[in-house]
Design an enzyme around this catalytic site. Structure first.
Site, PDB file in Angstrom:
ATOM      1  N   ASP A  87       0.721  -1.546  -0.127  1.00 30.74           N
ATOM      2  CA  ASP A  87      -0.071  -0.067  -0.106  1.00 30.74           C
ATOM      3  C   ASP A  87       1.231   1.292   0.019  1.00 30.74           C
ATOM      4  O   ASP A  87       1.510   1.197   0.823  1.00 30.74           O
ATOM      5  CB  ASP A  87      -0.807  -0.079   1.329  1.00 30.74           C
ATOM      6  CG  ASP A  87      -2.460   1.354   1.182  1.00 30.74           C
ATOM      7  OD1 ASP A  87      -1.596   2.102   0.683  1.00 30.74           O
ATOM      8  OD2 ASP A  87      -2.703   1.080   2.071  1.00 30.74           O
TER       9      ASP A  87
ATOM     10  N   ASP B 178     -10.520   4.779  -0.972  1.00 29.48           N
ATOM     11  CA  ASP B 178     -11.068   3.794  -0.792  1.00 29.48           C
ATOM     12  C   ASP B 178     -12.704   3.702  -0.574  1.00 29.48           C
ATOM     13  O   ASP B 178     -13.048   5.636  -1.084  1.00 29.48           O
ATOM     14  CB  ASP B 178     -11.069   4.568   1.399  1.00 29.48           C
ATOM     15  CG  ASP B 178      -9.137   3.854   1.575  1.00 29.48           C
ATOM     16  OD1 ASP B 178      -8.727   3.396   0.427  1.00 29.48           O
ATOM     17  OD2 ASP B 178      -9.019   3.624   3.020  1.00 29.48           O
TER      18      ASP B 178
HETATM   19  C1  GLA Z   1      -5.025   2.723   3.413  1.00 30.80           C
HETATM   20  C2  GLA Z   1      -5.789   1.801   2.105  1.00 30.80           C
HETATM   21  C3  GLA Z   1      -6.781   1.071   2.933  1.00 30.80           C
HETATM   22  C4  GLA Z   1      -6.412   0.491   4.431  1.00 30.80           C
HETATM   23  C5  GLA Z   1      -5.267   1.603   4.526  1.00 30.80           C
HETATM   24  C6  GLA Z   1      -4.743   1.092   6.133  1.00 30.80           C
HETATM   25  O1  GLA Z   1      -6.370   3.962   3.129  1.00 30.80           O
HETATM   26  O2  GLA Z   1      -6.478   2.351   1.276  1.00 30.80           O
HETATM   27  O3  GLA Z   1      -7.672   0.014   2.185  1.00 30.80           O
HETATM   28  O4  GLA Z   1      -5.029  -0.716   4.309  1.00 30.80           O
HETATM   29  O5  GLA Z   1      -4.540   2.117   3.499  1.00 30.80           O
HETATM   30  O6  GLA Z   1      -4.019   2.173   6.839  1.00 30.80           O
END
Ligand code: GLA
Length: 443
Positions: free
Chosen positions: A167, A227
């Site tokens: 990520d 998200d």
């Molecule tokens: C980002 C990702 C989420 C999650 C968070 C974790 O926002 O898009 O899906 O994994 O980080 O901190």
């Protein structure tokens, strides 16, 4: 004469120099070929399972994961195909920069370590996923993998991990593509150097048109947007961080061609069952119909299906939604075709795709506020001269008979009706209503 000789000599030298340059450049490009398409051979169908983030954020621990695995075994999810159990951010011991801390599991949250959980999952026919990122810290501030990719990949493999969500936290939005590619290539190569196959998810908010190049690096799925929010109509414009279900859906239109076996567009984790009580996501929740529509859409576009709700406490309706095997089969169809939007009449949209056995999945979506009557014509909408065909309703689990005319269906506000249609060879009496009982002879 001397002049001519000198000119010829210097012309000869220029040619010699040019030839050496060409030979040199050829040698260099032979030594460093353009990155070839790589594949770990995994995720031939989209990963299906559970992820801890949407409900629990970083408040995760061994007990929660064990109870979730047990619940998925006993409530039928595992047998329906939900085999991934993915730890998201928060399993790590330290917050703060990687240059200041090693990457270790938190022994208070995970007293028996990650390999214990991997074994626990494997013994039950399931798989374990883990989370890290290419930065010094992850999105929730835990230590990241920057500069330690090979070491971390080795550690994940030694624990028996099967999936890595990597990520970037939407960083590097405007970075040059080669910089972005380097981030994911480094981890992809590090994972591929392990004996254990590990699915790689690049969570990168869709920046840098990631769908265009991630598959060639060996990435198995990549987020196409930010998200998801726990609703259908998250207020505000799309420059905001959260994308509601319909925003995510729209984001994927035009990207279908990049998705296929081994490399999928990821529309983000499922919100089914959160019911507005997510510990993490914005949004006040969706109705039962809306959650079912969301699940139907994600199945049609072959998004990974990672449940974000607490699987230990799913209500009956959510469980029935998630374990509808006929709809799940559309997501897991071996052909891997992604549904295309074949008709857009404002609030009324039609999505369709061909399945491996030659039948078609058809989804009628009503984005409007009132119930609508929608019509589907294989000839007009699929451009397939299908003069006689059977229709099966995949939510009502009913075969609706044989048609030689377009079929119609009532679609409620924010509902998606999903059908599987199959071509027959000769013409019979047409049926025009979906809601009448099907004649036995039509089967
Ligand atoms: C980002 C990702 C989420 C999650 C968070 C974790 O926002 O898009 O899906 O994994 O980080 O901190």
């Amino acid at each position: 004469m001397v002049d001519q000789l000198q000119r010829r000599r210097s012309t000869g030298l220029v040619w010699l120099f040019a030839a050496v340059l060409v030979a040199f450049a050829t040698a260099i490009s032979a030594a460093q070929p353009a990155p070839a398409a790589k594949s770990n051979g995994l995720a031939q169908t989209p990963p299906v399972g559970w992820s801890s983030w949407n409900q629990f954020g970083d408040d995760i621990n061994e007990q929660l994961v064990i109870e979730s695995i047990d619940a998925m075994v006993s409530n039928g999810m595992r047998d329906a195909g939900y085999v991934y159990v993915n730890l998201d951010d928060g399993w790590q011991r330290y917050k703060g920069k990687r240059s200041d801390h090693p990457l270790e599991f938190d022994p208070k949250k995970f007293p028996r370590g990650i390999s214990y959980l991997a074994d626990y999952a494997h013994q039950r026919g399931m798989k374990l996923g883990i989370y890290s990122g290419p930065g010094q810290t992850t999105c929730a501030g835990y230590t990241g993998s920057e500069g330690h990719e090979a070491e971390d990949a080795k550690m994940f493999a030694s624990w028996g991990v099967d999936h890595l969500k990597y990520d970037s936290c939407c960083s590097h939005r405007d970075a040059p593509k080669d910089e972005l590619q380097k981030i994911f290539r480094t981890m992809s190569n590090s994972l591929m150097a392990q004996k254990r196959g590990i699915v790689l998810h690049a969570c990168h908010c869709g920046w840098g048109d990631i769908w265009e190049w991630a598959a060639a690096l060996g990435v198995n799925h990549w987020r196409i947007g930010q998200d998801i929010s726990d609703d259908f109509n998250y207020p505000g414009n799309r420059e905001q961080y959260y994308f509601d279900v319909l925003d995510q859906l729209d984001r994927g239109v035009g990207l279908e061609k990049y998705s296929g076996p081994g490399h999928w567009n990821d529309y983000d984790m499922l919100i089914v069952g959160l019911n507005g009580k997510s510990g993490q996501l914005v949004g006040t929740g969706a109705s039962n119909i809306e959650y079912r529509t969301h699940f139907s859409l994600w199945s049609m576009v072959n998004s990974p299906l990672l449940v974000g709700a607490d699987v230990r406490k799913l209500d009956a309706y959510s469980l029935e939604t998630l374990t509808n095997k006929e709809v799940l089969a559309l997501n897991q169809d071996p052909a891997g075709n992604v549904a295309q939007k074949v008709r857009d009449d404002g609030d009324l949209e039609v999505f369709a795709k061909e399945l491996e056995d030659g039948s078609h999945a058809v989804l009628l979506l009503n984005r409007g506020a009132a119930t609508a009557t929608m019509t589907f014509s294989p000839r007009a909408d699929l451009q397939v001269p299908m003069d006689r065909y059977t229709v099966r309703d995949l939510w009502r689990h009913r075969s609706l008979g044989t048609y030689d005319i377009p079929f119609t269906a009532e679609v409620q506000s924010h509902e998606a009706r999903v059908f599987r249609i199959r071509q027959l060879s000769t013409s019979v009496n047409g049926r025009s209503s979906l809601d009448g009982p099907e004649p036995e002879s039509a089967q």
